[in-house]
Design a protein around this motif. Structure first.
Motif, PDB file in Angstrom:
ATOM      1  N   UNK A  67     -21.863  32.415  27.206  1.00 12.47           N
ATOM      2  CA  UNK A  67     -22.122  33.572  28.142  1.00 12.47           C
ATOM      3  C   UNK A  67     -22.808  32.833  29.279  1.00 12.47           C
ATOM      4  N   UNK A  68     -22.364  33.182  30.556  1.00 13.02           N
ATOM      5  CA  UNK A  68     -23.212  32.984  31.909  1.00 13.02           C
ATOM      6  C   UNK A  68     -23.840  34.068  32.266  1.00 13.02           C
ATOM      7  N   UNK A  69     -24.896  34.047  32.758  1.00  9.34           N
ATOM      8  CA  UNK A  69     -25.826  34.972  33.562  1.00  9.34           C
ATOM      9  C   UNK A  69     -26.014  34.887  34.806  1.00  9.34           C
ATOM     10  N   UNK A  70     -25.569  36.029  35.584  1.00 12.65           N
ATOM     11  CA  UNK A  70     -25.851  35.841  37.037  1.00 12.65           C
ATOM     12  C   UNK A  70     -26.622  37.013  37.518  1.00 12.65           C
ATOM     13  N   UNK A  71     -26.758  37.306  38.870  1.00 11.23           N
ATOM     14  CA  UNK A  71     -27.530  38.398  39.363  1.00 11.23           C
ATOM     15  C   UNK A  71     -26.852  39.086  40.288  1.00 11.23           C
ATOM     16  N   UNK A  72     -26.864  40.394  40.373  1.00  6.82           N
ATOM     17  CA  UNK A  72     -26.257  41.380  41.171  1.00  6.82           C
ATOM     18  C   UNK A  72     -27.040  41.250  42.566  1.00  6.82           C
ATOM     19  N   UNK A  73     -28.212  41.059  42.520  1.00  9.23           N
ATOM     20  CA  UNK A  73     -29.032  40.897  43.618  1.00  9.23           C
ATOM     21  C   UNK A  73     -30.331  40.520  43.535  1.00  9.23           C
ATOM     22  N   UNK A  74     -30.904  39.821  44.292  1.00  9.60           N
ATOM     23  CA  UNK A  74     -32.433  39.241  44.081  1.00  9.60           C
ATOM     24  C   UNK A  74     -33.288  39.859  45.189  1.00  9.60           C
ATOM     25  N   UNK A  75     -34.622  39.859  44.900  1.00 16.16           N
ATOM     26  CA  UNK A  75     -35.562  40.218  45.979  1.00 16.16           C
ATOM     27  C   UNK A  75     -35.915  38.832  46.526  1.00 16.16           C
ATOM     28  N   UNK A  76     -36.188  38.733  47.757  1.00 18.55           N
ATOM     29  CA  UNK A  76     -36.351  37.550  48.317  1.00 18.55           C
ATOM     30  C   UNK A  76     -37.917  37.041  48.289  1.00 18.55           C
ATOM     31  N   UNK A  77     -38.309  36.820  46.859  1.00 24.95           N
ATOM     32  CA  UNK A  77     -39.692  36.237  46.628  1.00 24.95           C
ATOM     33  C   UNK A  77     -39.541  35.220  45.693  1.00 24.95           C
ATOM     34  N   UNK A  78     -40.663  34.368  45.430  1.00 23.83           N
ATOM     35  CA  UNK A  78     -40.506  33.239  44.619  1.00 23.83           C
ATOM     36  C   UNK A  78     -40.207  33.776  43.189  1.00 23.83           C
ATOM     37  N   UNK A  79     -39.545  32.866  42.395  1.00 25.27           N
ATOM     38  CA  UNK A  79     -39.096  33.144  41.048  1.00 25.27           C
ATOM     39  C   UNK A  79     -40.315  33.672  40.183  1.00 25.27           C
TER      40      UNK A  79
END
Ligand code: 6PG
Length: 249
Positions: A67-79
């Motif tokens: 299983x591979x996890x991706x993101x539909x979006x991200x807030x542009x802040x440090x992880x």
């Protein structure tokens, strides 16, 4: 295709139902071509689901190695910022020993600009979906990409970081693009999958909870096929199934 609408009395029941669907589909995908790809939703609503998916009674049935996890979006802040969509799963999904590090595909937000991050993520997605096991033509808009994308909905009808009235919502060529949330939504700077890429997902699972979203969900579900530009979530399609998992709506 018609969306499937499922109402649940509690979030626990909703999360169980999503997990059942994800597990069943994961085995189908791994059986057919050895991999299962999931794009995670951001925000607060799916956090209980991510916790459930990380419990031993679920992980022992989940083909996490494939299983591979991706993101539909991200807030542009440090992880390591609590507002980051990566941060919200670091102690659940991302801490699972059964999940290989190379199966986690975060959107980069450090030492990179939003534009560079979007370009880099698009390249990572194209590399993943071009691998021969998947037998996909990534240039063919009719070929599926993600097996499942999990999506939330905002009170304005946004989904992922596709907000009403923005150029990013109308992007038809790029797979991933920088996005700006409205002034009342923080963090404003985002990176998001674009609608054409979201719509190539085989399954789309919307996860929405709370009376504050009842009105927008009704408007979205009442939006005639083909209407564009009003509510981004109303423009979402899927190759095979769209399921709305609703609690208190
Ligand atoms: C994000 C999400 C966004 C979210 C909705 C609902 O990064 O914020 O991708 O689309 O799913 O805003 O958020 P809640 O679940 O917190 O209500």
């Amino acid at each position: 295709m018609e969306p499937e609408i499922r109402h649940f009395a509690t979030m626990e029941q909703l999360n169980q139902a999503v997990a059942v669907n994800l597990l069943a589909f994961s085995h189908e995908c791994v059986r057919d071509y050895g991999l299962f790809s999931v794009a995670l939703a951001g925000g607060n609503t799916p956090l209980g689901l991510y916790e459930l998916l990380s419990t031993p009674q679920v992980t022992k049935k989940f083909p996490l190695f494939n299983t591979h996890f991706f993101w539909g979006d991200e807030r542009f802040v440090p992880h390591d910022d609590p507002m980051s969509n990566v941060f919200t799963v670091k102690d659940t999904l991302l801490s699972l020993p059964e999940l290989p590090l190379e199966n986690i595909h975060p959107i980069q937000t450090q030492n990179i600009t939003p534009e560079e991050s979007a370009t880099a993520y698009e390249a990572e997605l194209k590399a993943y979906f071009s691998q021969s096991e998947l037998d996909l033509d990534i240039q063919n808009p009719n070929d599926p990409l993600f097996d499942v994308i999990l999506l939330g909905v905002g009170a304005d009808g946004h989904t992922a970081s596709l907000f009403p009235g923005t150029d990013t919502l109308n992007e038809q060529t790029r797979w991933v693009a920088p996005a700006s949330a409205p002034e009342n939504v923080v963090p404003r700077q985002r990176v998001t999958l674009t609608l054409p890429i979201i719509n190539r997902s085989r399954h789309v699972y919307f996860i929405v909870s709370g009376k504050s979203k009842s009105a927008i969900v009704s408007k979205i579900l009442d939006t005639p096929e083909g209407t564009v530009g009003v509510y981004p979530a109303a423009q979402v399609r899927a190759q095979d199934r769209i399921i709305w998992f609703l609690h208190d709506i």
